[in-house]
Design a protein around this motif. Structure first.
Motif, PDB file in Angstrom:
ATOM      1  N   ASP A  40      -2.487   0.148  -4.104  1.00  0.00           N
ATOM      2  CA  ASP A  40      -2.356  -1.084  -3.329  1.00  0.00           C
ATOM      3  C   ASP A  40      -1.885  -2.189  -4.266  1.00  0.00           C
ATOM      4  O   ASP A  40      -2.592  -2.568  -5.200  1.00  0.00           O
ATOM      5  CB  ASP A  40      -3.698  -1.458  -2.689  1.00  0.00           C
ATOM      6  CG  ASP A  40      -3.604  -2.691  -1.808  1.00  0.00           C
ATOM      7  OD1 ASP A  40      -2.483  -3.188  -1.609  1.00  0.00           O
ATOM      8  OD2 ASP A  40      -4.652  -3.152  -1.317  1.00  0.00           O
TER       9      ASP A  40
ATOM     10  N   THR B 145      -7.105   2.561   1.305  1.00  0.00           N
ATOM     11  CA  THR B 145      -6.968   1.248   0.686  1.00  0.00           C
ATOM     12  C   THR B 145      -7.988   0.294   1.296  1.00  0.00           C
ATOM     13  O   THR B 145      -8.628   0.589   2.312  1.00  0.00           O
ATOM     14  CB  THR B 145      -5.544   0.702   0.877  1.00  0.00           C
ATOM     15  OG1 THR B 145      -5.221   0.689   2.270  1.00  0.00           O
ATOM     16  CG2 THR B 145      -4.534   1.568   0.145  1.00  0.00           C
TER      17      THR B 145
ATOM     18  N   ASP C   3       0.837  -1.196   0.000  1.00  0.00           N
ATOM     19  CA  ASP C   3       0.000   0.000   0.000  1.00  0.00           C
ATOM     20  C   ASP C   3       0.877   1.252   0.000  1.00  0.00           C
ATOM     21  O   ASP C   3       1.914   1.290   0.661  1.00  0.00           O
ATOM     22  CB  ASP C   3      -0.914   0.014   1.221  1.00  0.00           C
ATOM     23  CG  ASP C   3      -1.972  -1.078   1.158  1.00  0.00           C
ATOM     24  OD1 ASP C   3      -1.820  -1.990   0.324  1.00  0.00           O
ATOM     25  OD2 ASP C   3      -2.929  -1.032   1.941  1.00  0.00           O
TER      26      ASP C   3
END
Length: 742
Positions: free
Chosen positions: A430, A547, A412
């Protein structure tokens, strides 16, 4: 001291004798072979007394037969010498003493019959076995099937079970402190009453070779009882008794005088020890095998390790065990027993060797794991921005949480990239997986996104080039990404998405909405077009990019998590008030607090942007035809804007720099030149043209008529730069505002 039976009490069973043995360690294998010989001696003397008494029952007026009393003074002497008192044991003297005591016992009986003679022979054999040492005692082990043989078998089984349990406890540790703690807790008080663990400082990693001298540092100590439990001995120490003074002339500690711990409840030992080349400690560590503290090698090595002032225990009540890893010795462990417990025996050296081996290998693995975790942590940290920029018209805050402490590296990332025209690019991505490979791919994609952003490409084009880059890295390199560009002047934001969760916009009135952004395909699929959407970004609103680790877990699906996030943002905004937005840092912390136990299965990247924008009254914008009169017109426009803003103090500097930059633009431009002034916390000037060639500062010669414009800009402006655009370039510079205008 063992309570030996008298003739009135009669012989005690072997189990009862073992139960009353001192020390209370609860370890069935704590006593040695010499102690078994002494118990047999006691039973033999009691049997002789019983045989001499005939059939009379005890307690019928018969005088007690002093057979045991005659032999008792001699038994501790033989045991003390056999345990390694420092000199060789005189076997003949021990046997003679035992034989003399038995003869007296036989003479005190009725006739000193055959039973007494048989008992005397057994006594002499037992004393000879004790004098011959552990090897002879082991050779004389009783056969299995007899009560004594079953006892020995049980003790050996208990020893093996202890080793298995201790090694399992040591193996449970994953870092250095857990492994050392496991060794201490597994051995105290079951195997020893105290332990000292020394490790090399610093610990070698892998194939590293020490450059300087080898130094051992006391890593941890543990003991059986705290100082508060010591009554008589504690008062003696409190009265000022010196530990070194309690040692005898030979430097050995009399455990009847002092405990295993110091007056502060600690084990009195040196903190650091430098191993001398060719010294006694170096020889013991090189030998790898554990040794008794009473051996000649340990007597010379222990003072070097523990310190010259540290007293040494008598007999086999100390074991020095080197800790050897895969390639080299990394430390040493010292096991100590108090005088209330039986001394260590030969088989205990095997136990100490097993514990030391498992501990050393575990420490080796922990050090290697620690280095890998450090590399992964540094890699992850360098892949993420150290600090966020502070572009004009927007405030930023971010958070990153790894999936777990044992998996600190992931794929990430987030980024904020300043763009020409006071714009800013907001990126969240990500990469699949939680490994070093994922982090490396993430770093390459992040670098690619920064390069593409500096070219001022549209968001959809940036994702298209990222998709091509991911395919070049490998066929299985998949990632999601969301790329947004915010313009504080127009109060608009353009967003393109590549399979990433949609952003959430928190309005100033407390309403939170999930933005309708085309989902798109993940990066790395290939052959997919990406679509961008342009939305309003009102002043005071907050955009949250994140994310999937924030909204998805084993307990909920991604859309349930997104709805919970939206509700959490709305609740937070209502708590802080509807007339002003919540603070960014507190908002990020509050969002992360929505994660409960078991909700975090993935690492989390979070980027929050507060849109302040730039008011239209603080912006001045003009188009200039590429003519010779353009620099003059630019100076007049700039002068009017400064007068309207009350910044006449900057008039001379601004006119000079605007004239130089516009002159360079007109020289190469074919289309109209743009001039824009922005008043924020600084005065920013931007000049754009359709020529892609970026200006470069150079040193002009004395005979050159030009080439000094950028030199003036560099000397007078606070900052300046040039950025290539898809339609040309922009050259900008900033001037600081007067203090009273900031």
């Amino acid at each position: 001291m063992t309570e030996y039976p008298t003739s009135q009490e009669g012989p005690q069973p072997a189990a009862a004798t073992a139960a009353t043995a001192p020390g209370g360690s609860g370890l069935p294998f704590a006593s040695g072979a010499a102690h078994r010989s002494h118990r047999e001696l006691d039973h033999a003397a009691a049997a002789a007394a019983a045989a001499g008494a005939g059939t009379d029952e005890p307690g019928h007026g018969k005088a007690p037969v002093p057979a045991v009393e005659a032999t008792r003074p001699e038994i501790p002497a033989a045991r003390t010498r056999s345990e390694g008192d420092g000199g060789p044991l005189d076997a003949g003297a021990a046997i003679g003493a035992a034989g003399s005591g038995t003869s007296d016992a036989a003479a005190s009986g009725p006739a000193g019959g055959a039973a007494g003679d048989e008992a005397a022979r057994r006594d002499v054999d037992a004393a000879r076995s004790a004098a011959a040492g552990p090897e002879a005692a082991e050779a004389a082990e009783p056969a299995r099937g007899t009560p004594a043989g079953d006892t020995v078998a049980r003790r050996e089984g208990d020893r093996l079970r202890f080793v298995g349990a201790a090694t399992r406890r040591i193996a449970r540790g994953i870092d250095l402190d857990e492994i050392v703690l496991g060794l201490c807790r597994a051995t105290v008080p079951t195997f020893s009453d105290a332990i000292l663990v020394y490790l090399r400082d610093p610990l070698p990693v892998g194939d590293e070779r020490p450059v300087g001298p080898v130094v051992l540092r006391l890593r941890r100590t543990d003991r059986l009882r705290p100082i508060d439990d010591l009554t008589d001995i504690g008062s003696t120490i409190g009265a000022g008794m010196d530990l070194a003074g309690a040692a005898g002339a030979t430097g050995e500690l009399d455990f009847s005088q002092l405990p295993l711990v110091g007056p502060q409840g600690d084990l009195p030992a040196a903190e650091l020890c430098e191993i001398k080349t060719g010294g006694a400690l170096a020889e013991v560590l090189r030998g790898v095998r554990p040794v008794f503290g009473s051996s000649a090698a340990a007597k010379a090595a222990l003072p070097e390790l523990l310190g010259l002032d540290h007293p040494l225990p008598r007999g086999n009540r100390a074991v020095l065990a080197p800790l050897r890893g895969r390639r080299r010795v990394i430390g040493a462990a010292v096991f100590l027993r108090s005088p209330e417990r039986p001394a260590f025996e030969q088989n205990d050296l095997l136990v100490a060797a097993q514990l030391a081996t498992h501990t050393a290998l575990g420490i080796d693995k922990a050090v290697l794991y620690g280095r890998e975790a450090y590399i992964a942590d540094e890699l992850q940290r360098t892949m993420l921005p150290d600090s966020l920029p502070q572009p004009t018209g927007v405030r930023l805050a971010s958070r990153y949480l790894p999936a777990a402490e044992t998996a600190r590296v992931g794929g990430d990332w987030y980024d904020a990239i300043p763009l020409p025209g006071s714009r800013v690019a907001l990126v969240v991505g990500d990469v699949m997986g939680h490994s070093m490979t994922s982090a490396a791919i993430m770093g390459q994609l992040r670098t690619t996104a920064q390069t593409l952003a500096q070219l001022d490409l549209p968001p959809a084009e940036v994702l298209h080039h990222l998709d091509e880059q991911a395919q070049r890295l490998g066929s299985d390199r998949m990632a999601t990404c969301l790329y947004a560009v915010y313009d504080p002047v127009s109060h608009r934001i353009t967003i393109a998405n590549a399979g990433h969760p949609p952003p959430v916009l928190l309005h100033l009135g407390g309403r939170a909405e999930v933005l309708r952004v085309p989902p798109g395909a993940p990066i790395g699929v290939g052959g997919v077009d990406f679509e961008a959407v342009e939305l309003d970004a009102p002043a005071g609103a907050t955009l949250l990019l994140y994310t999937d680790g924030l909204v998805e877990s084993r307990l909920r699906d991604v859309w349930t998590g997104i709805e919970q996030l939206r509700e959490r943002l709305a609740t937070t905004a209502q708590l802080t008030g509807l007339d002003h937005p919540p603070p960014l840092e507190a908002l990020c912390d509050d969002v992360l607090d929505m994660l409960g136990p078991g909700d975090r299965d993935d690492d989390i990247a979070l980027l929050a942007a507060r849109f302040d924008g730039i008011a239209p009254s603080d912006v001045a914008y003009w188009f200039l035809d590429p003519e010779e009169t353009a620099p003059g017109r630019a100076r007049r426009f700039a002068r009017r804007a400064l007068t309207r803003w009350g910044l006449e103090e900057l008039q001379d500097s601004l006119e000079l720099l605007v004239s130089e930059v516009v002159t360079n633009a007109v020289r190469y431009a074919e289309r109209p030149v743009t001039l824009r002034l922005l008043r924020t916390d600084v005065l920013r000037c931007e000049v754009g043209d359709d020529s892609p060639q970026l200006p470069r500062q150079r040193r002009a010669r004395d005979t050159d008529e030009g080439g000094r414009g950028l030199f003036l800009v560099n000397r007078m402006a606070r900052r300046w730069g040039a950025t290539r655009l898809s339609s040309g370039k922009v050259v900008w510079f900033e001037l600081p505002l007067p203090l009273e205008r900031r």
